[in-house]
Scaffold this motif. Structure first.
Motif, short mmCIF file in Angstrom:
data_model
loop_
_atom_site.label_atom_id
_atom_site.label_comp_id
_atom_site.label_asym_id
_atom_site.label_seq_id
_atom_site.Cartn_x
_atom_site.Cartn_y
_atom_site.Cartn_z
N SER A 19 0.84 -1.14 -0.08
CA SER A 19 -0.04 0.17 -0.15
C SER A 19 0.77 1.35 -0.08
N THR A 20 1.89 1.19 -0.76
CA THR A 20 2.73 2.51 -0.69
C THR A 20 2.58 3.30 -1.67
N GLY A 21 1.69 2.88 -2.94
CA GLY A 21 1.34 3.90 -3.92
C GLY A 21 2.40 3.73 -5.06
N GLU A 22 3.42 2.95 -4.75
CA GLU A 22 4.55 2.69 -5.85
C GLU A 22 3.98 2.08 -7.09
N GLU A 23 2.73 1.25 -6.93
CA GLU A 23 2.14 0.46 -8.00
C GLU A 23 1.42 1.40 -8.73
N LYS A 24 1.74 1.35 -10.16
CA LYS A 24 0.92 2.40 -11.06
C LYS A 24 -0.13 1.57 -12.01
N TYR A 25 -1.36 2.48 -12.23
CA TYR A 25 -2.43 1.86 -13.26
C TYR A 25 -2.53 3.14 -13.80
N TYR A 26 -1.97 3.26 -14.98
CA TYR A 26 -2.30 4.47 -16.12
C TYR A 26 -1.75 5.43 -15.27
N ASP A 27 -2.63 6.78 -15.07
CA ASP A 27 -2.22 7.80 -14.53
C ASP A 27 -2.36 7.56 -12.97
N CYS A 28 -2.67 6.79 -12.39
CA CYS A 28 -2.96 6.54 -11.02
C CYS A 28 -1.87 5.76 -10.10
N SER A 29 -1.91 6.00 -8.75
CA SER A 29 -1.04 5.19 -7.89
C SER A 29 -1.90 4.30 -7.11
N VAL A 30 -1.65 3.13 -7.05
CA VAL A 30 -2.62 2.17 -6.35
C VAL A 30 -2.43 1.75 -5.01
N TYR A 31 -3.47 1.92 -4.10
CA TYR A 31 -2.98 1.52 -2.70
C TYR A 31 -4.01 0.49 -2.20
N SER A 32 -3.58 -0.30 -1.33
CA SER A 32 -4.36 -1.55 -0.78
C SER A 32 -5.10 -1.06 0.56
N ASP A 33 -4.48 -0.16 1.16
CA ASP A 33 -4.91 0.05 2.17
C ASP A 33 -5.57 1.79 2.76
N LYS A 34 -6.73 1.93 2.94
CA LYS A 34 -7.41 3.29 3.04
C LYS A 34 -6.45 4.13 3.83
N LEU A 119 -22.13 14.88 -8.58
CA LEU A 119 -21.80 14.09 -7.85
C LEU A 119 -21.83 12.68 -8.23
N MET A 120 -21.67 12.06 -9.41
CA MET A 120 -21.90 10.87 -9.84
C MET A 120 -20.29 10.14 -9.55
N GLY A 121 -20.44 9.10 -9.28
CA GLY A 121 -19.38 8.16 -8.73
C GLY A 121 -18.38 8.09 -10.07
N THR A 122 -17.14 7.68 -9.82
CA THR A 122 -16.17 7.60 -11.07
C THR A 122 -15.72 6.25 -10.83
N ASN A 123 -14.96 5.83 -11.65
CA ASN A 123 -14.12 4.36 -11.60
C ASN A 123 -12.67 4.64 -11.86
N LYS A 124 -11.98 3.67 -11.81
CA LYS A 124 -10.77 3.58 -12.13
C LYS A 124 -10.16 3.74 -13.60
N PHE A 125 -11.11 3.27 -14.47
CA PHE A 125 -10.84 3.87 -15.86
C PHE A 125 -11.00 5.13 -16.21
N ASP A 126 -12.04 5.82 -15.77
CA ASP A 126 -12.14 7.17 -16.16
C ASP A 126 -11.11 7.86 -15.20
N LEU A 127 -10.88 7.69 -13.97
CA LEU A 127 -10.10 8.62 -13.44
C LEU A 127 -8.72 8.43 -13.67
N CYS A 128 -8.12 7.13 -14.22
CA CYS A 128 -6.77 6.80 -14.57
C CYS A 128 -6.60 6.93 -15.93
N GLY A 129 -7.41 7.18 -16.89
CA GLY A 129 -7.03 7.37 -18.20
C GLY A 129 -7.02 6.22 -18.88
#
Length: 135
Positions: A19-34, A119-129
């Motif tokens: 959960s360090t945010g070092e993993e990337k998914y397109y334009d986003c950092s990925v975390y496992s712990d809130k 206030l629509m929810g988004t998803n990882k695809f839209d947020l991360c490009g």
């Protein structure tokens, strides 16, 4: 049949990646712990299918006015000029409406530093490009 993963947007509020945010998914950092999510200049989406958090951060754009005219917004860390607001990584003028930083919602500016958003929810695809999944 493929399903579209349900995600919820969390405005500043990551397989076990530490959960360090070092993993990337397109334009986003990925975390496992809130508890490890960044808290400044960031939008995050929680993907309930993989139970990971996808966060996209931004830098404040430089205001186009003298420093003594700049105003700090109440819920944003980025300073703005009179009759402007920020929507993540860009400054918009009073009366202007644009697609928000999350890639889904619409943001507008109605007064200095006072923005509105759908206030629509988004998803990882839209947020991360990322490209949407094929169905």
């Amino acid at each position: 049949m493929d399903t579209f993963p349900l995600c919820v947007i969390a405005t500043v509020l990551g397989a076990d990646l530490g959960s360090t945010g070092e993993e990337k998914y397109y334009d986003c950092s990925v975390y496992s712990d809130k508890k490890d999510l960044p808290t400044k200049n960031v939008e995050c989406a929680h993907d309930f299918v993989d139970d990971l958090f996808y966060c996209k951060s931004w830098e404040c754009p430089p205001p186009d006015c003298p420093k003594d005219e700049q105003v700090t917004q109440s819920e944003e860390s980025c300073p703005v000029c009179p009759d402007t607001c920020t929507t993540g990584d860009r400054i918009i003028k009073k009366g202007e409406y644009v697609t928000c930083f999350d890639g889904v919602n619409r943001c507008g500016c109605f007064s200095t530093g006072q923005g509105i958003t759908t206030l629509m929810g988004t998803n990882k695809f839209d947020l991360c490009g990322a490209p949407p999944p094929s169905i």
